[in-house]
Scaffold this motif. Structure first.
Motif, mmCIF file in Angstrom:
data_model
loop_
_atom_site.group_PDB
_atom_site.id
_atom_site.type_symbol
_atom_site.label_atom_id
_atom_site.label_comp_id
_atom_site.label_asym_id
_atom_site.label_seq_id
_atom_site.Cartn_x
_atom_site.Cartn_y
_atom_site.Cartn_z
ATOM 1 N N ARG A 173 -1.116 13.345 5.108
ATOM 2 C CA ARG A 173 -0.975 12.385 6.207
ATOM 3 C C ARG A 173 0.472 12.319 6.673
ATOM 4 O O ARG A 173 1.397 12.349 5.855
ATOM 5 C CB ARG A 173 -1.444 11.003 5.751
ATOM 6 N N ARG A 182 -1.636 9.823 10.900
ATOM 7 C CA ARG A 182 -2.616 10.844 11.256
ATOM 8 C C ARG A 182 -2.867 11.740 10.056
ATOM 9 O O ARG A 182 -1.959 12.020 9.259
ATOM 10 C CB ARG A 182 -2.129 11.692 12.427
ATOM 11 N N THR A 183 -4.109 12.187 9.919
ATOM 12 C CA THR A 183 -4.487 13.107 8.845
ATOM 13 C C THR A 183 -4.468 14.530 9.386
ATOM 14 O O THR A 183 -5.089 14.823 10.419
ATOM 15 C CB THR A 183 -5.886 12.772 8.306
ATOM 16 N N ASP A 207 -5.262 18.192 13.656
ATOM 17 C CA ASP A 207 -5.383 16.746 13.471
ATOM 18 C C ASP A 207 -6.862 16.427 13.215
ATOM 19 O O ASP A 207 -7.701 16.565 14.103
ATOM 20 C CB ASP A 207 -4.895 16.036 14.733
ATOM 21 N N SER A 209 -7.937 13.423 12.056
ATOM 22 C CA SER A 209 -8.067 11.972 11.889
ATOM 23 C C SER A 209 -9.417 11.463 12.365
ATOM 24 O O SER A 209 -10.091 10.688 11.672
ATOM 25 C CB SER A 209 -6.937 11.260 12.638
ATOM 26 N N ARG A 212 -12.222 12.555 10.042
ATOM 27 C CA ARG A 212 -12.331 11.751 8.831
ATOM 28 C C ARG A 212 -12.927 10.371 9.133
ATOM 29 O O ARG A 212 -13.713 9.838 8.342
ATOM 30 C CB ARG A 212 -10.949 11.606 8.183
ATOM 31 N N ARG A 213 -12.573 9.807 10.297
ATOM 32 C CA ARG A 213 -13.195 8.534 10.675
ATOM 33 C C ARG A 213 -14.699 8.705 10.852
ATOM 34 O O ARG A 213 -15.493 7.859 10.439
ATOM 35 C CB ARG A 213 -12.574 8.006 11.972
#
Length: 475
Positions: A173, A182-183, A207, A209, A212-213
């Motif tokens: 991250r 951000r992941t 990215d 992110s 993952r959400r």
């Protein structure tokens, strides 16, 4: 960061452009198919399973979009590094995708370990939250963008790549200047020089992110669905156990006290709904009273589930208690209506309450919005004329009339609830029950008659539960 060391194997070679174009075409066709299925599966968000399926569709589309982006980058090749002596070419910074989009941003980088130079694609600046005018960070400087708890992970990945020639495939991250976290998923390999030493390292960063959400949403929805299913299974088990504890046996003749009256042959059966796993509020009952009379009753409390089954148990207990106290059927239903009207959770119910007096073979009965009993005699059947009575819980202070019916030896009385046929088609159910009169006349026991009813209606796709109670006058 560790210095470059020799690796024991060369980097893998990329596939040719023709095969990549074919893969891109296949991926885009698959994306269209998945999107079409997703549009056909629209839901209003109230069903946990529907939300779970929609999240899986979104996740599948996201992954196909990622694959399309990666294949396109593979076809176009890596970014052209700028010469040491040449002025750096302006980097085009793509427009950021709209907030909430599942499409990942993808960037690439090369770190030259011999010259300690770094070359980033324009997209990588946006992924890592860097000013496009700033120089790219070296491998030693890269951890400065990473969260403290993820720095050791990044260092370990790069060390394994440069020392042991292991491909990089992991996440960390980063923190943008505005504080946003951000992941980033990083994939890379070492590039060897002619003498076998590590000359540089290539990496592709994206990215993830939103991905993952989305995955967390899928996991949370799956957990919610599992909790919902577990709760439904628990409620069903509790409702069944409560129903079995309250009602007489579902199969076989109803058990009466050892020295009970031999004037009635009794049998009953409960037919659960075929389209729902929930238990309803139907009941049947037969009870020998203190003065030798017999209480016969059937009823139905609207709804399904534990609360309804519990309410049914309360009503049935009240019916038994008032009958044992000598209350006549009409007055009994009137007080039962007051009880239902005074409950915390108002509900509607229907019932038939009968009191059979064996000394005179007289049936005294009342009804509350319920199908009337059927009387079978000498191979024919008819429906008894119902006294006035509204649904239980429909209005406060309702009065219930009662009627009397003389019975004869060999008569058969059938009480039932209104779920025997789909959509509670009561008139058709009564017609089919009356058609059983010749067979009832040939039956020797009440249980044989119940078995005929189950054969007639048992395989029906019922929308609701139903029950039937048969009493045959023996003397």
């Amino acid at each position: 960061m560790p210095s470059h060391l020799s690796a024991d194997r060369p980097a893998a070679q990329p596939p040719g452009p023709g095969s990549v174009d074919a893969l891109i075409s296949q991926t885009r066709r698959l994306k269209g198919d998945v999107d079409a299925v997703r549009r056909d599966a629209q839901d209003d968000g109230s069903d946990p399973q529907g939300r779970w399926q929609r999240a899986l569709y979104d996740l599948a589309l996201h992954q196909l979009n990622d694959l399309d982006e990666h294949l396109g980058q593979l076809r176009d090749g890596p970014p052209v590094p700028t010469s040491v002596d040449a002025a750096p070419a302006p980097r085009a910074v793509p427009t950021a995708p709209r907030r909430g989009s599942l499409l990942s941003r993808v960037g690439s980088a090369e770190w030259n370990l011999l010259t300690d130079e770094a070359n980033w694609s324009g997209e990588l600046y946006q992924i890592l939250g860097r000013d496009p005018a700033a120089p790219p960070l070296t491998l030693d400087e890269l951890p400065s963008l990473v969260l403290d708890e993820d720095r050791a992970k990044l260092t370990s990945m790069v060390t394994d790549c440069l020392v042991d020639a292991k491909p990089i495939d992991g996440e960390f991250r980063v923190v943008h200047p505005d504080g946003a976290v951000r992941t980033v998923h990083m994939m890379g390999e070492p590039v060897l020089d002619t003498d076998g030493s590590t000359a540089s390292m290539w990496a592709v960063l994206r990215d993830v992110s939103e991905l993952r959400r989305s995955q967390r949403a899928v996991s949370e929805t799956r957990d919610s669905l599992q909790r919902h299913q577990h709760r439904a299974q628990t409620e069903h088990r509790l409702a069944v156990e409560l129903q079995e504890a309250v009602l007489p046996p579902w199969r076989g003749s109803l058990r009466l006290p050892q020295h009970g009256p031999r004037t009635l042959d009794l049998a009953a059966h409960y037919l659960p709904a075929s389209t729902s796993a929930l238990i309803g509020g139907d009941w049947y009952d037969a009870l020998e009273l203190a003065d030798g009379d017999m209480l016969l009753s059937v009823g139905d409390l609207t709804g399904h589930g534990v609360a309804v089954t519990s309410g049914m148990a309360t009503l049935l207990g009240a019916v038994r208690g008032m009958a044992m106290a000598g209350t006549e059927p009409g007055q009994l239903l009137s007080w039962l209506n007051q009880l239902l009207d005074a409950t915390v959770q108002p509900a509607l119910g229907s019932a038939v309450c009968c009191r059979y007096r064996p000394e005179t073979r007289t049936l005294v009965w009342a009804q509350a919005g319920h199908p009337a009993p059927l009387l079978f005699r000498n191979g024919t059947g008819r429906r008894l004329n119902a006294p006035d009575g509204v649904l239980l819980g429909a209005t406060s202070g309702a009065a219930y009339e009662q009627a009397e019916e003389p019975l004869e030896t060999g008569d058969l009385l059938l009480l039932h609830t209104d779920g025997l046929l789909p959509r509670n088609n009561e008139s058709e159910a009564v017609h089919r029950l009356l058609d059983l009169a010749p067979r009832f006349d040939e039956a020797s026991t009440a249980q044989d008659c119940v078995r005929m009813v189950v054969e007639e209606f048992g395989e029906t796709e019922r929308d609701d539960d139903a029950c039937v109670l048969i009493a045959k006058v023996t003397v």
